[in-house]
Design a protein around this motif. Structure first.
Motif, PDB file in Angstrom:
ATOM      1  N   ARG A 306       5.691   8.884 126.363  1.00 12.00           N
ATOM      2  CA  ARG A 306       4.285   9.212 126.614  1.00 12.00           C
ATOM      3  C   ARG A 306       4.083   9.795 128.012  1.00 12.00           C
ATOM      4  O   ARG A 306       3.180  10.598 128.228  1.00 12.00           O
ATOM      5  N   GLU A 312       4.674  16.619 124.190  1.00  9.88           N
ATOM      6  CA  GLU A 312       3.257  16.953 123.970  1.00  9.88           C
ATOM      7  C   GLU A 312       2.474  15.774 123.404  1.00  9.88           C
ATOM      8  O   GLU A 312       1.311  15.577 123.740  1.00  9.88           O
ATOM      9  N   TRP A 313       3.076  15.017 122.506  1.00  9.07           N
ATOM     10  CA  TRP A 313       2.377  13.888 121.909  1.00  9.07           C
ATOM     11  C   TRP A 313       3.386  12.883 121.342  1.00  9.07           C
ATOM     12  O   TRP A 313       4.523  13.225 121.039  1.00  9.07           O
ATOM     13  N   ARG A 315       3.320   9.699 118.387  1.00  6.70           N
ATOM     14  CA  ARG A 315       2.604   8.898 117.385  1.00  6.70           C
ATOM     15  C   ARG A 315       3.231   7.514 117.355  1.00  6.70           C
ATOM     16  O   ARG A 315       4.362   7.341 116.891  1.00  6.70           O
ATOM     17  N   SER A 322      -4.177   4.888 119.561  1.00  8.47           N
ATOM     18  CA  SER A 322      -3.744   5.285 118.225  1.00  8.47           C
ATOM     19  C   SER A 322      -4.819   4.949 117.195  1.00  8.47           C
ATOM     20  O   SER A 322      -5.399   3.859 117.232  1.00  8.47           O
ATOM     21  N   ARG A 345       7.566  19.631 123.710  1.00  4.45           N
ATOM     22  CA  ARG A 345       7.006  20.855 124.290  1.00  4.45           C
ATOM     23  C   ARG A 345       7.939  22.032 124.005  1.00  4.45           C
ATOM     24  O   ARG A 345       9.155  21.920 124.115  1.00  4.45           O
TER      25      ARG A 345
END
Length: 431
Positions: A306, A312-313, A315, A322, A345
């Motif tokens: 993170r 970029e993200w 989950r 979340s 990225r």
């Protein structure tokens, strides 16, 4: 017994003849009959016993009892793979001209079964717009025979609200079938939250070592097939393929697994070998300890990713932001699974560079192994799906799926760090 104890002792007592503490491997194809009458009684299902390993085997019977106990279910059937388990679990309740409702977030091969194979057999599968109960409910009609979901989606990482889905299912007189492979019964028992049928790929966390294929179907024993005979006549009417047997009369609450074994396992033959059953039992003995380490390592990896500028993200249901954090609190005791997806990225090209730069983390399409594993779903497990179908399933070109293993966390993080740096193209020097 608690789940940790069931994983070691469930379904087996010391062999009375040999006093063997470990479950024996009954490596036999068939079993002798005492007489012609004994054989007839076994085949008429009037006597308990073993007839042929394609139908049942003593080693596999221990595995079935252990998995059923871990899931808090009544009975289980173990088969040759997790995919065979999904197929048999669904085939046991559908027939020509009916339909099945599914959440969109599915493992790729399950999507293929639902989107292409079942429709070719005359069974329609309706994919809901989301995993929300409201989206499922609007698709149900008098031809619907079940709702299907993954408790934790692979690779989307979504967590289904099982109580809401089971209420919708039961309000319409149909069962809820849940694939619990990613969560495992260590973190979540879907039957305790209203699910009727649970399937697991034993190949994954339960086996835990990436050596042995297997699948399990567990029946909670709570769905009343007789009360819903108009939708499920196969359970309460005589079966012409089995000398007029009526499953609900003969087996009562155990009718679902009995029919699954008698009709699908017996005639389609997706058999789990006795040696595989033995190896899976060895894996299950340590599953609770491994899942504890998986979860802790997964948390550390998610926190590292993170904050990394090349990501970029992430989950991960363990993060408060979340959309599935509240469901993780409700169903996973506040924990998050060690399966996660991450957007690298640089899009597809960045994801490929990251994927190929890993050294410790193994590139393959399995999950739940003791080893840390990586795959690129859009080009492997979900490759057969269209771009729109992939998006609906939560799969994107830049997405990498990570299954975090039980190695030392610093070694895992070091490998991820060097691969993330390698994934970004070098910045040209300026003069």
């Amino acid at each position: 017994m608690k789940r940790e104890t069931i994983a070691i002792h469930g379904g087996y007592q010391v062999d009375p003849t040999t006093k063997a503490v470990a479950v024996p491997i009954y490596q036999t194809a068939s079993y002798a009959f005492d007489s012609a009458d004994h054989a007839a009684a076994l085949f008429n299902l009037e006597a308990d016993g073993f007839r042929y390993t394609r139908i049942q085997n003593p080693t596999t019977a221990v595995l079935e009892r252990r998995v059923a106990a871990l899931e808090g279910g009544l009975e289980a059937l173990c088969v040759s793979s997790g995919q065979a388990a999904v197929n048999f679990a669904v085939q046991n309740v559908v027939e020509l001209g009916c339909n099945l409702i599914s959440v969109p977030q599915l493992y790729g091969t399950t999507h293929t079964l639902f989107a292409h194979v079942l429709p070719a057999q005359g069974v329609t599968v309706r994919f809901a717009a989301s995993d929300h109960a409201e989206a499922i409910a609007k698709l149900i009609d008098d031809k619907t025979r079940a709702i299907f979901c993954e408790s934790v989606g692979n690779p989307a990482g979504n967590i289904c609200d099982l109580e809401a889905l089971s209420k919708v299912a039961h309000d319409h007189g149909i069962p809820l079938i849940v694939d619990n492979t990613v969560a495992t019964p260590v973190l979540l028992r879907p039957i305790e939250h209203g699910a009727d049928i649970v399937v697991n790929s034993l190949t994954k966390f339960l086996g835990g070592h990436g050596t042995t294929m297997g699948g399990a179907i567990v029946d909670g024993g709570n769905f009343d097939w007789k009360a819903h005979a108009s939708r499920f006549p196969a359970f309460s009417q005589p079966d012409p393929s089995y000398h007029g047997l009526v499953y609900t009369e003969h087996y009562g609450k155990a009718a679902y697994i009995a029919r699954c074994r008698s009709v699908y396992q017996r005639t389609m033959g997706a058999v789990l070998s006795p040696l595989s059953s033995f190896l899976l039992l060895q894996g299950i003995e340590t599953v609770a300890l491994r899942v504890e380490r998986h979860v802790e390592n997964g948390r550390r990896v998610a926190e590292f990713l993170r904050t990394n500028p090349n990501v970029e993200w992430v989950r991960y249901a363990g993060f408060p932001e979340s959309p599935y954090h509240a469901l993780a609190q409700k169903y996973l005791d506040g924990q998050a699974c060690s399966l996660m997806s991450v957007g690298i990225r640089g899009g597809y090209e960045g994801a490929m560079r990251f994927h190929d730069a890993l050294n410790l983390v193994t590139r393959l399409v399995n999950l739940g192994d003791a080893k840390s594993l990586v795959c690129h779903p859009s080009s492997t497990t979900h490759r057969q799906m269209s771009p729109e179908e992939q998006r609906n399933a939560g799969v994107f070109p830049e997405m990498i799926r990570l299954s975090i293993g039980i190695e030392h966390i610093e070694d895992i993080l070091d490998d991820l760090d060097q691969a993330l740096r390698a994934a970004q193209p070098a910045t040209p020097s300026t003069r």
